[in-house]
Structure formats: C-alpha cells, structure tokens
Design a protein around this motif. Sequence first.
Motif, mmCIF file in Angstrom:
data_model
loop_
_atom_site.group_PDB
_atom_site.id
_atom_site.type_symbol
_atom_site.label_atom_id
_atom_site.label_comp_id
_atom_site.label_asym_id
_atom_site.label_seq_id
_atom_site.Cartn_x
_atom_site.Cartn_y
_atom_site.Cartn_z
ATOM 1 N N ASP A 87 1.181 -1.277 0.373
ATOM 2 C CA ASP A 87 -0.093 -0.257 -0.360
ATOM 3 C C ASP A 87 0.638 1.770 0.326
ATOM 4 O O ASP A 87 0.687 2.556 -0.577
ATOM 5 N N LEU A 88 2.100 1.041 1.218
ATOM 6 C CA LEU A 88 3.028 2.318 0.767
ATOM 7 C C LEU A 88 4.333 1.910 1.462
ATOM 8 O O LEU A 88 4.355 0.823 1.838
ATOM 9 N N ALA A 89 5.270 2.885 0.278
ATOM 10 C CA ALA A 89 6.327 3.290 0.358
ATOM 11 C C ALA A 89 7.241 3.495 1.258
ATOM 12 O O ALA A 89 6.582 5.368 0.638
ATOM 13 N N ILE A 108 1.419 2.876 -5.384
ATOM 14 C CA ILE A 108 1.661 2.240 -4.297
ATOM 15 C C ILE A 108 1.833 4.222 -3.682
ATOM 16 O O ILE A 108 2.915 4.781 -4.664
ATOM 17 N N GLN A 109 1.926 4.610 -2.679
ATOM 18 C CA GLN A 109 1.685 5.910 -2.374
ATOM 19 C C GLN A 109 3.277 5.692 -1.475
ATOM 20 O O GLN A 109 3.451 5.355 -0.522
ATOM 21 N N PRO A 110 3.978 7.126 -2.410
ATOM 22 C CA PRO A 110 5.680 6.879 -1.389
ATOM 23 C C PRO A 110 5.258 7.696 -1.233
ATOM 24 O O PRO A 110 4.507 8.706 -0.724
ATOM 25 N N TYR A 132 3.357 15.028 -2.766
ATOM 26 C CA TYR A 132 4.831 13.831 -1.773
ATOM 27 C C TYR A 132 5.287 14.272 0.041
ATOM 28 O O TYR A 132 5.655 15.354 0.229
ATOM 29 N N THR A 133 4.716 12.961 0.682
ATOM 30 C CA THR A 133 4.978 13.627 2.408
ATOM 31 C C THR A 133 6.457 13.623 2.383
ATOM 32 O O THR A 133 6.532 12.352 1.875
ATOM 33 N N VAL A 134 7.240 14.736 2.710
ATOM 34 C CA VAL A 134 8.942 13.627 2.668
ATOM 35 C C VAL A 134 9.481 14.286 4.711
ATOM 36 O O VAL A 134 8.498 14.744 5.806
#
Length: 300
Positions: free
Chosen positions: A78-80, A108-110, A140-142
């Motif tokens: 789901d997420l990476a 996939i949500q990065p 993008y979330t960082v």
Amino acid sequence: MELTGQIVKALSGFYYVEESETHHVYQTRGRGQFRNTDTTPLVGDWVNFTTTNPDEGILTAINPRKNDMIRPPVANVDLAFLVASVAEPKISPKLIDRYLVYLESLGIQPILYLSKVDLLSAQEREELVDLISLYQQIGYTVFLNTELTGKAEQLATLIQNKTVVAVGQSGVGKSTLLNELLPERVIETAEVSQSLGRGKHTTRHTELHDVFGGKVADTPGFSNIAIDYIPKEDLDSYFPEMLALKGQCKFRQCTHQHEPQCVVKAAVETGHISQQRYDSYVQMYHEIADAKPHYKRKKC
C-alpha cells in the motif's frame, strides 16, 4: 483444516504465514502446483493453507494480488518509504524520480524519507531545503531522519492497516529507519564501502514486522531498477504534476518534447513543473523508447 493468512516472511524455501484470526504464525511450504505454474509466493501475499500440525502447513492457493514487486519481493503493498541518503552515498534527484515512477506505476503511495541529514554541514542543510520543497509541492510527504522522533502519531496514521515497504539502495539507511520504528528490534546495519561508495547488503531476506497497526517490510537493497516495462505513452501519468495536465495538450499522444502547444513544456517554462523533474521524464522516456522489445524486463 484450511485457513487463510498473510505471508510475513520467506526464507530458505519456507513461507511463514500469519493466520488472519488468531495471528499465529505457521511455517509452510508451497505445493508443487506453484512450481508447475511458475508461480512464486511472495511476502505480503494473502494465501490459503492447510495445517499438518499446530505449527506447520502447506500453501494451497495465492489470492489475487493488488500489485507485486520483484525487487523488493513483496506483494499487496500500500505504501513505501523511499529511503534516499543525502550523504555517504548521496543519491541523485534523478534516481529519486526513478524510484517514484516505479512506485507510482504499481499504485503504491510513496513517502520520501531523507536519511543521513545529520552528516551535512549547515550550508548543505540549507541547500537541501529546495529539494524538500520541490517534492512537497508535488504532493509527496517528506520525512528527515533528524526529525523522525516525535512523529509517532503521524506515522501511525500513515501505516495503520497497510502493508508498507522500505525501498532504496544498499547502505542508504533502510535498516536504521526500521530500528527507529521498532526500537526493541536491532536490525544489522553496515558502514558504506569507502572504495565503492555504496553500502553493503545488511538485509538478506524479506520480512514483515508489526508497526503502528500495520505491517512494515525490511527488504534487501538494490542499485538498479528497471522501468522499461512501462509503456512510454503512460510515463507522464506517473509524474503527478504532469498527470494533472493530462489531456490538455494540443496533440492527444503528446510526448511533451517536440510538439507545439504542449501544456507540460509551457509549465516547465513558467516554473510550475521543475526542470529537474522534466529532465528525468525525458531521460526515462527515451530509455523506454530505445529498449528492444525482446529485452524488455518485467517490473523489478
């Protein structure tokens, strides 16, 4: 008795399946039918299995996958966390973009996790601000490794009920990230080779760990990632800032390179799309276009 569960570890031909209701882990082997159909069970697969005793079983079926990654070998992701080192070894923005395209193509949500920020000088940290801002503006979330402490609530919201992987080159800090998420478990880490400028493979198999109500995989690192399985006509769909402009160019099959009245090129000229990201797109487009059909690889 037939049960269902998720493969949480694969090692030496054995698949360790966590049963859905009791969460008991069974050591299983695959049936011969998987070899006959050239099907390999992957960590993250939801499977059916029969038990032969309270701790062992036989895999009987692999349920349909949401997606599958061959490198790292995980299914239904789901997420990476894309772990990108800013020092020793320093990852290039073009390689970050390559990983992002790979993840986007799999649905996939990065999450971009910048590691080794603490090794930078004050001036280098200031220069890093522009890179962070670029990816945040795209959406993008960082996370920075220096700011991870105190982010438990945000991490829990992201990870809960998801299957999550940490991806990136060897030596960039994936195992260090997992140690931050699971302080009671110490994952082996290794120094970066000074002669080669890259890290050693400290993770030798793939395993899912319980974190914040989800499952997080520590996976072996790799230095190369193929993207030539992506049709070149679809590449712009995996750049979110280009996807937002999809269908607005004059030509329906616009490559965003030579055609007139291209809204993507216009956005680059005005700064709404960064030159760095556009250059990454062009480079990948030509790589895909130039790949010989019989040499094209599956997603890796």
